[in-house]
Motif scaffolding. Structure first.
Motif, PDB file in Angstrom:
ATOM      1  N   THR A   1      24.402   4.524   6.607  1.00 47.62           N
ATOM      2  CA  THR A   1      23.191   4.141   5.889  1.00 47.62           C
ATOM      3  C   THR A   1      22.394   5.378   5.520  1.00 47.62           C
ATOM      4  N   ARG A   2      21.479   5.178   4.578  1.00 47.55           N
ATOM      5  CA  ARG A   2      20.596   6.260   4.146  1.00 47.55           C
ATOM      6  C   ARG A   2      19.147   5.769   4.210  1.00 47.55           C
ATOM      7  N   PRO A   3      18.170   6.679   4.159  1.00 45.24           N
ATOM      8  CA  PRO A   3      16.776   6.210   4.174  1.00 45.24           C
ATOM      9  C   PRO A   3      16.464   5.335   2.962  1.00 45.24           C
ATOM     10  N   ASN A   4      15.666   4.315   3.194  1.00 41.49           N
ATOM     11  CA  ASN A   4      15.224   3.428   2.133  1.00 41.49           C
ATOM     12  C   ASN A   4      14.071   4.109   1.384  1.00 41.49           C
ATOM     13  N   PRO A   5      14.230   4.315   0.079  1.00 36.91           N
ATOM     14  CA  PRO A   5      13.212   5.085  -0.654  1.00 36.91           C
ATOM     15  C   PRO A   5      11.906   4.330  -0.901  1.00 36.91           C
ATOM     16  N   MET A   6      11.870   3.043  -0.538  1.00 40.31           N
ATOM     17  CA  MET A   6      10.702   2.237  -0.891  1.00 40.31           C
ATOM     18  C   MET A   6       9.381   2.850  -0.406  1.00 40.31           C
ATOM     19  N   VAL A   7       9.394   3.398   0.782  1.00 43.26           N
ATOM     20  CA  VAL A   7       8.161   3.924   1.371  1.00 43.26           C
ATOM     21  C   VAL A   7       7.613   5.118   0.578  1.00 43.26           C
ATOM     22  N   PHE A   8       8.450   5.728  -0.239  1.00 42.11           N
ATOM     23  CA  PHE A   8       8.030   6.932  -0.963  1.00 42.11           C
ATOM     24  C   PHE A   8       7.318   6.639  -2.281  1.00 42.11           C
ATOM     25  N   THR A   9       7.209   5.348  -2.657  1.00 48.65           N
ATOM     26  CA  THR A   9       6.523   5.029  -3.908  1.00 48.65           C
ATOM     27  C   THR A   9       5.133   5.660  -3.883  1.00 48.65           C
ATOM     28  N   GLN A  10       4.802   6.349  -4.909  1.00 45.65           N
ATOM     29  CA  GLN A  10       3.489   7.005  -5.019  1.00 45.65           C
ATOM     30  C   GLN A  10       3.189   7.873  -3.805  1.00 45.65           C
ATOM     31  N   SER A  11       4.092   8.696  -3.409  1.00 45.37           N
ATOM     32  CA  SER A  11       3.757   9.612  -2.325  1.00 45.37           C
ATOM     33  C   SER A  11       4.192  11.003  -2.720  1.00 45.37           C
TER      34      SER A  11
ATOM     35  N   LYS B   1       0.869  -1.190   0.000  1.00 42.25           N
ATOM     36  CA  LYS B   1       0.000   0.000   0.000  1.00 42.25           C
ATOM     37  C   LYS B   1       0.898   1.230   0.000  1.00 42.25           C
ATOM     38  N   SER B   2       0.396   2.314  -0.593  1.00 41.61           N
ATOM     39  CA  SER B   2       1.182   3.544  -0.556  1.00 41.61           C
ATOM     40  C   SER B   2       0.662   4.435   0.572  1.00 41.61           C
ATOM     41  N   VAL B   3       1.439   5.454   0.887  1.00 42.98           N
ATOM     42  CA  VAL B   3       1.034   6.409   1.923  1.00 42.98           C
ATOM     43  C   VAL B   3      -0.300   7.059   1.538  1.00 42.98           C
ATOM     44  N   HIS B   4      -0.437   7.399   0.258  1.00 45.41           N
ATOM     45  CA  HIS B   4      -1.693   8.011  -0.199  1.00 45.41           C
ATOM     46  C   HIS B   4      -2.878   7.086   0.018  1.00 45.41           C
TER      47      HIS B   4
ATOM     48  N   GLU C   1       0.366  17.098   3.597  1.00 44.61           N
ATOM     49  CA  GLU C   1      -0.596  17.263   4.677  1.00 44.61           C
ATOM     50  C   GLU C   1      -1.015  15.925   5.282  1.00 44.61           C
ATOM     51  N   ARG C   2      -1.135  15.900   6.591  1.00 40.31           N
ATOM     52  CA  ARG C   2      -1.537  14.741   7.393  1.00 40.31           C
ATOM     53  C   ARG C   2      -0.468  13.650   7.440  1.00 40.31           C
ATOM     54  N   VAL C   3       0.748  13.988   6.998  1.00 41.27           N
ATOM     55  CA  VAL C   3       1.855  13.030   7.104  1.00 41.27           C
ATOM     56  C   VAL C   3       2.964  13.635   7.961  1.00 41.27           C
ATOM     57  N   TRP C   4       3.321  12.913   9.013  1.00 42.89           N
ATOM     58  CA  TRP C   4       4.405  13.319   9.907  1.00 42.89           C
ATOM     59  C   TRP C   4       5.582  12.347   9.729  1.00 42.89           C
ATOM     60  N   ALA C   5       6.763  12.756  10.143  1.00 45.76           N
ATOM     61  CA  ALA C   5       7.910  11.852  10.054  1.00 45.76           C
ATOM     62  C   ALA C   5       8.870  12.160  11.193  1.00 45.76           C
ATOM     63  N   GLY C   6       9.628  11.143  11.607  1.00 41.94           N
ATOM     64  CA  GLY C   6      10.615  11.374  12.663  1.00 41.94           C
ATOM     65  C   GLY C   6      11.586  10.215  12.784  1.00 41.94           C
TER      66      GLY C   6
ATOM     67  N   GLY D   1       4.541  14.777  -3.223  1.00 39.67           N
ATOM     68  CA  GLY D   1       4.280  15.834  -2.257  1.00 39.67           C
ATOM     69  C   GLY D   1       5.194  15.747  -1.047  1.00 39.67           C
ATOM     70  N   LEU D   2       5.772  14.561  -0.835  1.00 40.17           N
ATOM     71  CA  LEU D   2       6.711  14.415   0.275  1.00 40.17           C
ATOM     72  C   LEU D   2       8.062  14.931  -0.187  1.00 40.17           C
ATOM     73  N   GLU D   3       8.485  16.049   0.359  1.00 39.99           N
ATOM     74  CA  GLU D   3       9.743  16.613  -0.111  1.00 39.99           C
ATOM     75  C   GLU D   3      10.922  15.962   0.600  1.00 39.99           C
ATOM     76  N   ARG D   4      11.975  15.707  -0.168  1.00 43.21           N
ATOM     77  CA  ARG D   4      13.164  15.085   0.414  1.00 43.21           C
ATOM     78  C   ARG D   4      14.400  15.913   0.121  1.00 43.21           C
ATOM     79  N   THR D   5      15.444  15.724   0.946  1.00 41.33           N
ATOM     80  CA  THR D   5      16.702  16.420   0.722  1.00 41.33           C
ATOM     81  C   THR D   5      17.536  15.601  -0.249  1.00 41.33           C
ATOM     82  N   ARG D   6      18.695  16.135  -0.633  1.00 39.34           N
ATOM     83  CA  ARG D   6      19.517  15.379  -1.570  1.00 39.34           C
ATOM     84  C   ARG D   6      20.188  14.185  -0.895  1.00 39.34           C
TER      85      ARG D   6
END
Ligand code: FAD
Ligand code: FAD
Ligand code: SF4
Ligand code: FES
Lengths: 478, 283
Positions: free
Chosen positions: A394-404, A217-220, A427-432, A406-411
């Motif tokens: 390590t770096r963040p795994n991009p898998m979770v960002f599929t079809q999301s 499932k995607s975040v959306h 909107e309505r998405v938090w991260a930490g 609007g989620l802005e990421r750094t380089r």
């Protein structure tokens, strides 16, 4: 009122020659007597500096005071007021750069052993029964938490206490994140992690394992299907390699693979457990962070004859927790400073037979403020090893960002989020946690999960800031 | 836990299991795979999604018993449950109307080729298929493959059924016959995919292979599955499993598949020493 000076109480540990061959916990914890003696050392400062050094402002003098008065339950409650995972933090926090670095005693003598006392109180609570705290009445709101590491578990636990319905989606078959797959048993016993997970479950949080968000499932979709909010706590799990020749030879592991096989899959118990692991006779571990320490000490315990840490900077820059670096050296890990690999050498069967390295010297400070290692031409030499473990970060795994969208990421691949609230640009998405900061610490991930839970709660109740995103430039404190 | 709802023995060592996993079935696409753990202390192994039924909420797996984990899986029956089931993982096959395409399945690789051939057929392609195995007993799904192919060639290495040949023989003939083949899919043992790719290379027909490297998590987190494609390191679980067969470093793939040979032998020997009921074969 000069008092007789009590020395800082040493933590009983397994002897190096014994522990370097077993997976039992190295640090054994204070006895009651030691804990009470150590608690006496705290001056109960009116303006406690230690608290300033703690990323989540644990009520340090208060809990130590309660412990000194043998009010164990109260000590535990005070500790847990700010820290959801004290049994874990007491074991893995870098206290020497946080609370203990600020303790007033540190100016003249050794600081209060805050971490060890934290561990003592948390272990006492675990043995004497954890009380499930009262929960707010159900709010009717539902929150999806993605990732069951310290950030996600903390956020989920707090949200449940605020009265929200919480479902945690975890990609692996076991919750805990790095606490489960990365940090070995001898430093953080898995039953400690499991007890914390049980506590979160007891608050009514639903855990869905084997769910890879971005795939199943995607975040959306989660938002569309009725979740009122989503918290991303998927960490920074993607291993980095150096990009040097020979890195794909058999016998070259990422630290993530080596540690996951060993810790999560319990390969050290093969063939009781099915997952196999290889260990070389002579192993080189590249890097000097906590991950490198864990990998090298694991290799020793799996039976390696020699373990070499290869690090391109000097002793002063070692990023690992001080205690673990000392433990590793005591156990016989050999450290090569100012040394950087340039090629992994292989034999005719495609297996590692050596590591070609180059000596370094320290030059000007780089972006991190540490002096930059500069290669010395012509200084190449070969190390005789038959296994190499890359522990480079390590770096963040991009898998979770599929079809999301609007989620802005750094380089660097991390998610852009407000430091105080955890709000992302979507909107309505938090991260930490590590997904925002890059690889950091358990306590900072936990703190981020806590702050996000508070903001999610306020937002869902229609309180707090209902304007989703305010450009940091307008509000920046820095 | 993930219940098994049906089982079929396709050949003495080739089994089919249908697993109830509605959310995975809902998203599954040809070319993707799942990672399963059979029992609690088990390892994580990847298996391709051979079929899925979105309405019934089920996913079909076909596997060959080659070692401890697949042998244990082979003891499972409807009513039993799998400990873990994660997916769908990997990138789906790029399905388009290419014109004429060639789908080649070797051994247990027939299973993953089937949903690809079916999707290509549905997309309007003329589908020519070749399925092959060492011997007749290892063949399965001839009827299903025939149902989605305009032409089907069946081969066995020993001639016990169909044509006595390796799959590369009819492959070469078809390419030489002037059939305007636009793309080839080949799935099977690494050695077969390597030779299918070598055979198609002079004809400059893009050949897609599905790599079966050793995996642990299947989400990009460990790097166990890394391979070299076009001189670059790629992770099969997230960048694949499908790659251009002309670009794959086959020797590296095959070397890395052998890393745990000793441990695999030990695990299998230990499994075989167990009594049948410990192995889960008696109910
Ligand atoms: C070997 C090692 C040793 C360390 N030692 C220390 C130490 O001594 N002290 C210290 O303070 N810190 C240490 N750290 C760092 C610390 O563990 C991390 O900073 C912390 O765990 C980050 O927490 P997190 O919740 O952000 O992410 P993680 O702990 O990484 O958890 C993220 C979770 O999300 C899951 N996930 C990822 N993608 C998806 C997806 N798409 N869908 C669903 N789930 C997903 C992952 O499987 C994982 O369970 C260490 C790290 C490592 C690797
Ligand atoms: C993307 C992908 C899809 C696959 N699809 C199928 C399928 O549909 N049907 C099928 O029968 N097989 C499939 N395989 C291969 C299957 O995963 C292995 O046969 C299985 O893991 C063997 O486990 P074992 O314990 O029975 O045998 P073992 O004795 O452990 O190993 C036999 C051989 O299998 C390979 N292998 C071992 N462990 C793993 C592992 N953790 N991951 C991957 N390969 C491993 C090794 O090359 C080894 O030499 C697939 C592999 C991949 C990577
Ligand atoms: S700074 Fe040190 S002495 Fe003062 S309250 Fe904190 S732990 Fe106690
Ligand atoms: S299987 Fe771990 S990264 Fe691919």
């Amino acid at each position: 009122m000069p008092k007789e000076r009590i020395p800082r109480q040493e933590m009983p540990r397994q002897a190096p020659e014994e522990r370097r061959r077993n997976f039992e916990e190295v640090a054994l914890g204070y006895t009651l007597e030691q804990a009470l003696t150590e608690a006496q050392r705290c001056l109960q400062c009116k303006k406690p500096q230690c608290v300033e050094g703690c990323p989540v402002q644990v009520r340090i003098p208060e809990f130590i005071g309660a412990l000194r008065d043998k009010e164990f339950r109260r000590a535990a409650d005070l500790l847990k007021d700010k820290n959801n995972l004290p049994a874990i933090c007491g074991r893995v926090c870098p206290q020497e750069t946080q609370c203990e670095a600020r303790c007033v005693l540190a100016r003249k003598e050794e600081p209060v052993a805050i971490g060890r006392l934290e561990r003592f109180v948390a272990d006492w609570e675990r043995q004497n029964g954890v009380r499930v705290p009262p929960k707010a009445p159900p709010s009717g709101k539902r929150v999806a938490v993605i990732g069951a590491g310290p950030a996600g578990l903390t956020c989920a636990g707090d949200l449940a206490r605020y009265g929200h319905g919480v479902t945690v989606f975890e990609a692996l078959h076991a919750p805990g994140g790095v606490l489960m797959y990365g940090i070995p048993e001898f430093r953080l016993p898995k039953d400690v992690v499991e007890a914390e997970v049980e506590y979160v479950r007891s608050l009514g949080v639903e855990l869905r394992l084997n769910w890879v968000i971005g795939k199943i499932k995607s975040v959306h979709e989660l938002l569309e299907e009725g979740f009122d909010a989503v918290f991303l706590g998927t960490g920074a799990g993607l291993p980095m390699f150096m990009g040097i020749p020979g890195e794909n030879l058999s016998g070259v592991y990422s630290a993530n693979e080596f540690l996951t096989r060993n810790n999560l899959m319990k390969a050290y118990l093969f063939p009781e457990y099915d997952t196999p692991i290889k260990v070389g006779r002579k192993v080189a571990v590249v890097g000097a962070g906590n991950v490198a320490m864990d990998a090298s000490r694991t290799a020793l315990r799996l039976g390696a004859e020699e373990v070499h840490i290869v690090y391109r900077r000097s002793r002063a820059e070692v990023p690992a927790r001080k205690e673990e670096f000392e433990n590793a050296e005591e156990e016989g890990v050999i450290v090569h400073f100012l040394t950087n690999p340039v090629e992994v050498l292989g034999n005719e069967k495609g297996w590692v037979r050596g590591l070609r390295c180059q000596r370094q010297e320290l030059g000007e400070p780089d972006a991190s403020g540490r002096r930059r290692p500069v290669p010395i031409p012509g200084s190449e030499f070969d190390m005789d090893v038959d296994m190499v473990i890359m522990a480079l970060g390590t770096r963040p795994n991009p898998m979770v960002f599929t079809q999301s969208a609007g989620l802005e990421r750094t380089r660097h691949g991390t998610v852009v989020a407000d430091e105080n609230t955890g709000r992302t640009k979507l909107e309505r998405v938090w991260a930490g946690g590590d997904i925002v900061t890059g690889a950091a610490t358990v306590i900072s991930a936990m703190g981020a999960g806590k702050r996000a839970a508070a903001d999610i709660d306020a937002y869902l109740r229609g309180e707090g800031n209902q304007v989703w995103w305010v450009e940091p430039a307008a509000t920046a404190a820095s | 836990m993930y219940p098994i709802v049906a089982r079929q023995d396709l050949a003495p060592v080739t089994k089919l299991l249908v697993i109830e996993a509605p959310e995975v079935a809902c998203k599954a696409q040809p070319g993707q795979f799942v990672i399963i753990i059979v029992e609690e202390h088990g390892e994580r192994i990847p298996l391709t999604i051979a079929d899925y039924d979105r309405r019934a909420g089920t996913v079909t797996l076909i596997f060959q018993e080659v070692g401890k984990t697949t042998r244990l899986l082979g003891t499972k029956k409807p009513g039993d449950e799998l400990f873990a089931f994660t997916g769908p993982l990997g990138l789906p096959t790029e399905i388009e109307n290419y014109g004429t395409v060639l789908c080649i399945g070797g051994g247990v690789g027939i299973a993953p080729v089937f949903p690809i051939a079916r999707a290509l057929k549905e997309a309007g392609n003329r589908v020519i298929s070749i399925i092959g195995a060492r011997t007749k007993d290892l063949l399965f799904w001839e009827d299903r493959m025939r149902g989605v192919s305009d032409e089907l060639v069946v081969t066995t290495d020993d001639g016990s059924y169909g044509r006595k040949a390796l799959v590369t023989v009819p492959e070469k003939e078809i390419l030489e016959s002037g059939e305007p083949v636009k793309r080839i899919w080949a799935i099977g043992p690494a050695i077969m995919m390597k030779f299918v790719s070598l055979t198609s290379r002079p004809f400059e027909v893009k050949t897609i292979v599905s790599l079966n490297s050793i995996m642990v998590d299947g989400t990009g987190m460990c790097g166990a599955c890394r391979v070299e494609v076009g001189g670059k390191t790629r992770f099969v679980c997230v960048d694949g499993p499908e790659f251009d067969g002309h670009e794959v470093n086959w020797d590296l793939l095959m070397e890395r598949q052998r890393i745990y040979l000793d441990e695999e032998k030990r695990a299998l020997a230990r499994f075989e020493e167990m009594c049948p009921s410990c192995r889960g074969e008696q109910h």
